[in-house]
Design a protein around this motif. Structure first.
Motif, PDB file in Angstrom:
ATOM      1  N   THR A   7       0.862  -1.188   0.000  1.00  9.65           N
ATOM      2  CA  THR A   7       0.000   0.000   0.000  1.00  9.65           C
ATOM      3  C   THR A   7       0.888   1.223   0.000  1.00  9.65           C
ATOM      4  OG1 THR A   7      -0.097  -0.018   2.393  1.00  9.65           O
ATOM      5  CG2 THR A   7      -1.838  -1.195   1.241  1.00  9.65           C
ATOM      6  N   TRP A   8       0.256   2.422   0.173  1.00 10.28           N
ATOM      7  CA  TRP A   8       1.023   3.664   0.077  1.00 10.28           C
ATOM      8  C   TRP A   8       2.146   3.715   1.100  1.00 10.28           C
ATOM      9  CZ3 TRP A   8       0.430   8.578   3.010  1.00 10.28           C
ATOM     10  CH2 TRP A   8       1.185   9.581   2.435  1.00 10.28           C
ATOM     11  N   ARG A   9       1.897   3.193   2.328  1.00  8.72           N
ATOM     12  CA  ARG A   9       2.977   3.077   3.324  1.00  8.72           C
ATOM     13  C   ARG A   9       3.158   1.598   3.652  1.00  8.72           C
ATOM     14  NH1 ARG A   9       2.007   8.106   7.544  1.00  8.72           N
ATOM     15  NH2 ARG A   9       2.684   9.740   6.108  1.00  8.72           N
ATOM     16  N   TYR A  10       4.211   1.035   3.067  1.00  2.92           N
ATOM     17  CA  TYR A  10       4.479  -0.377   3.253  1.00  2.92           C
ATOM     18  C   TYR A  10       5.392  -0.529   4.453  1.00  2.92           C
ATOM     19  CZ  TYR A  10       5.942  -5.124   2.150  1.00  2.92           C
ATOM     20  OH  TYR A  10       6.184  -6.471   2.199  1.00  2.92           O
ATOM     21  N   ARG A  11       4.888  -1.118   5.535  1.00  6.35           N
ATOM     22  CA  ARG A  11       5.646  -1.208   6.783  1.00  6.35           C
ATOM     23  C   ARG A  11       6.442  -2.510   6.833  1.00  6.35           C
ATOM     24  NH1 ARG A  11       0.642   0.303  10.394  1.00  6.35           N
ATOM     25  NH2 ARG A  11       0.431  -1.919  10.207  1.00  6.35           N
ATOM     26  N   GLY A  12       7.706  -2.383   7.146  1.00  7.85           N
ATOM     27  CA  GLY A  12       8.517  -3.577   7.357  1.00  7.85           C
ATOM     28  C   GLY A  12       8.324  -4.125   8.765  1.00  7.85           C
ATOM     29  N   HIS A  13       8.701  -5.355   8.988  1.00  2.07           N
ATOM     30  CA  HIS A  13       8.568  -5.961  10.318  1.00  2.07           C
ATOM     31  C   HIS A  13       9.701  -5.512  11.215  1.00  2.07           C
ATOM     32  CE1 HIS A  13       5.380  -8.490   8.778  1.00  2.07           C
ATOM     33  NE2 HIS A  13       6.178  -8.847   7.771  1.00  2.07           N
ATOM     34  N   PRO A  14       9.458  -5.394  12.530  1.00  2.00           N
ATOM     35  CA  PRO A  14      10.525  -4.989  13.460  1.00  2.00           C
ATOM     36  C   PRO A  14      11.697  -5.955  13.395  1.00  2.00           C
ATOM     37  CG  PRO A  14       8.372  -4.907  14.522  1.00  2.00           C
ATOM     38  CD  PRO A  14       8.167  -5.611  13.222  1.00  2.00           C
ATOM     39  N   GLY A  15      12.874  -5.375  13.240  1.00  2.00           N
ATOM     40  CA  GLY A  15      14.072  -6.196  13.219  1.00  2.00           C
ATOM     41  C   GLY A  15      14.392  -6.768  11.868  1.00  2.00           C
ATOM     42  N   SER A  16      13.480  -6.623  10.857  1.00  2.00           N
ATOM     43  CA  SER A  16      13.739  -7.177   9.531  1.00  2.00           C
ATOM     44  C   SER A  16      14.558  -6.192   8.726  1.00  2.00           C
ATOM     45  CB  SER A  16      12.433  -7.479   8.805  1.00  2.00           C
ATOM     46  OG  SER A  16      11.780  -6.278   8.471  1.00  2.00           O
ATOM     47  N   GLU A  17      15.114  -6.666   7.583  1.00  2.00           N
ATOM     48  CA  GLU A  17      15.903  -5.804   6.714  1.00  2.00           C
ATOM     49  C   GLU A  17      15.021  -5.010   5.771  1.00  2.00           C
ATOM     50  OE1 GLU A  17      18.833  -8.026   4.707  1.00  2.00           O
ATOM     51  OE2 GLU A  17      19.923  -8.587   6.517  1.00  2.00           O
ATOM     52  N   GLN A  18      13.742  -5.362   5.689  1.00  2.00           N
ATOM     53  CA  GLN A  18      12.830  -4.653   4.798  1.00  2.00           C
ATOM     54  C   GLN A  18      12.261  -3.425   5.517  1.00  2.00           C
ATOM     55  OE1 GLN A  18      11.850  -5.220   1.563  1.00  2.00           O
ATOM     56  NE2 GLN A  18      10.781  -3.285   1.780  1.00  2.00           N
ATOM     57  N   PRO A  19      12.668  -2.196   5.117  1.00  2.00           N
ATOM     58  CA  PRO A  19      12.158  -1.013   5.803  1.00  2.00           C
ATOM     59  C   PRO A  19      10.773  -0.637   5.266  1.00  2.00           C
ATOM     60  CG  PRO A  19      13.702  -0.357   4.104  1.00  2.00           C
ATOM     61  CD  PRO A  19      13.656  -1.867   4.087  1.00  2.00           C
ATOM     62  N   ALA A  20      10.096   0.242   6.011  1.00  2.00           N
ATOM     63  CA  ALA A  20       8.834   0.782   5.526  1.00  2.00           C
ATOM     64  C   ALA A  20       9.114   1.720   4.347  1.00  2.00           C
ATOM     65  CB  ALA A  20       8.130   1.546   6.643  1.00  2.00           C
ATOM     66  N   VAL A  21       8.137   1.840   3.455  1.00  2.00           N
ATOM     67  CA  VAL A  21       8.301   2.635   2.240  1.00  2.00           C
ATOM     68  C   VAL A  21       7.459   3.903   2.343  1.00  2.00           C
ATOM     69  CG1 VAL A  21       7.954   2.721  -0.249  1.00  2.00           C
ATOM     70  CG2 VAL A  21       8.809   0.619   0.824  1.00  2.00           C
ATOM     71  N   LEU A  22       8.122   5.042   2.224  1.00  2.00           N
ATOM     72  CA  LEU A  22       7.435   6.332   2.139  1.00  2.00           C
ATOM     73  C   LEU A  22       7.677   6.909   0.750  1.00  2.00           C
ATOM     74  CD1 LEU A  22       8.505   7.898   5.550  1.00  2.00           C
ATOM     75  CD2 LEU A  22       6.350   6.778   5.015  1.00  2.00           C
TER      76      LEU A  22
END
Length: 415
Positions: A7-22
């Motif tokens: 979605t417009w703000r894709y949230r990564g999981h805590p501690g994962s390498e995938q960051p949220a997207v703004l």
């Protein structure tokens, strides 16, 4: 590359390498953020220390496609200079979870097919289109930004032209072509009339139509006594010398030959001629850079009159300047005609004044007709004896009806 939907703000999981997207858009803001969906592409090479963090974010709307990435020339420099976080507040517990975030700059993708598969289709493209393809494939970052900007401007121009064309068509349908032509022609006359001297249509004598006091006030007239003295005492030899030197305009030089013998009338005509000559010379200027542009011999009250009534103010280079615009040139012409009428018993050679003022004949005739003069053909001055196209302007009563500009016929033919 593998795909994942966000979605417009894709949230990564805590501690994962995938960051949220703004995301932010280079050409504006979203009006309905919840209606858009995005697709995130990541590099398959998870073992490579740099490539595993590369992401491409794409999205589509009804009109445009957008793309953004976190590597290469399109990546935002701020991601490498600082870190971004998103806080998610749990309203029940009052605790906030913090997530790593990354900003993507979304830019319009204006070409769906960057490399044409069909060689024949490529050959049919214009030189500009082929150059654009080369820039997309091999150009520098600066060239690509310039290409993107040009294409976005082209899209904006097309939208604007469509809107203007539609609005013009609606006006034409509502009012009709003939009515619009008449309105434009009437506007031409009204625009010129704004800069004419006050006209007394109920006057019983020609001299009362454009009153002398509206051209020169008593104080201004009195101030002309000293500078006009040179004209009062001028000799035929001096007139001949001034004619050869062209130190004054042709109208003034011709009228100096016929100064009255009566002392009072001679002084009156000399003052009028001096001011008319100054007014014509003043019309040659473009931007007034000095307080007294006509020199120290010009009385201050006359200099102030010229600056106040025959220039317009403009702002340039952080300063206010006096400018002789096209409208002010028309005003000067109108006052020159009015004064010349008083000088020459309300009948003047318009062609001589037109040459002195360096105007086109059509412009001079428009102003003369707006001043309600009767225009006829006349033989010019002796020095123009081979030119039979001189126009004579006469102010007589009753005043003729005011007509639209002569350009009206031309507009009808064009339409």
């Amino acid at each position: 590359m593998a795909a994942a939907t966000a979605t417009w703000r894709y949230r990564g999981h805590p501690g994962s390498e995938q960051p949220a997207v703004l995301v932010q858009f280079s050409n504006g803001r979203l009006q309905r953020t919840g209606s858009m969906r995005f697709t995130v592409y990541r590099n398959r090479d998870t073992a490579h220390p740099r490539k595993k963090h590369r992401r491409i974010l794409v999205s589509e709307t009804e009109r445009l496609s957008y793309v953004g990435n976190n590597f290469g020339s399109g990546a935002m420099k701020c991601n490498s200079l600082c870190r971004y976080f998103i806080g998610v507040l749990d309203k029940d517990s009052g605790q906030m979870e913090v997530y790593n975030a990354e900003i993507f700059n979304m830019q319009p993708l204006l070409s769906d097919n960057l490399v044409p598969d069909d060689t024949k289709d490529y050959q049919n493209k214009s030189y500009r289109e082929k150059m654009d393809l080369c820039i997309e494939a091999f150009g520098t970052s600066k060239q690509k930004r310039a290409l993107n900007s040009r294409r976005m401007n082209a899209v904006g121009s097309d939208i604007l032209n469509t809107a203007v064309t539609k609005a013009a068509a609606n006006i034409i349908d509502a009012k009709g072509v003939t009515a619009l032509i008449q309105d434009v022609a009437q506007d031409d006359v009204q625009n010129i009339s704004t800069f004419l001297p006050p006209c007394n249509e109920d006057a019983n004598k020609p001299e009362n139509v454009y009153k002398f006091e509206d051209i020169l006030s008593p104080a201004e007239y009195e101030a002309l006594r000293i500078p006009a003295a040179a004209f009062v005492n001028i000799t035929p030899e001096e007139i001949t010398k001034k004619t050869q030197e062209r130190s004054h305009c042709c109208f003034v030089l011709e009228e100096l030959k016929f100064l009255p013998a009566n002392e009072k009338s001679r002084d009156h005509k000399a003052r009028c001629l001096w001011f008319l000559d100054t007014l014509i010379k003043f019309s040659y200027l473009k931007v007034i850079k000095t307080k007294y542009p006509m020199g120290p011999e010009c009385p201050q009250i006359i200099s102030r009159k010229l600056m106040k009534h025959f220039t317009s103010l403009t702002y340039n280079n952080s300063s206010v300047q006096n400018l002789i615009s096209a409208s002010m040139k028309a005003k000067i012409t109108a006052y020159v005609i009015a004064l010349a009428l008083h000088i020459n018993n309300f009948q003047i050679d318009l062609t001589v004044l037109q040459n002195d003022l360096k105007l086109q004949e059509s412009r001079m005739m428009d102003i003369a007709k707006a001043m309600r003069l009767k225009v006829s053909k006349a033989k010019g001055l002796p020095e123009f004896e081979n030119d039979q196209n001189h126009k004579l302007g006469t102010l007589s009563l009753p005043l003729p009806m005011q007509k639209a500009s002569g350009n009206q016929k031309k507009r009808k033919k064009m339409n």
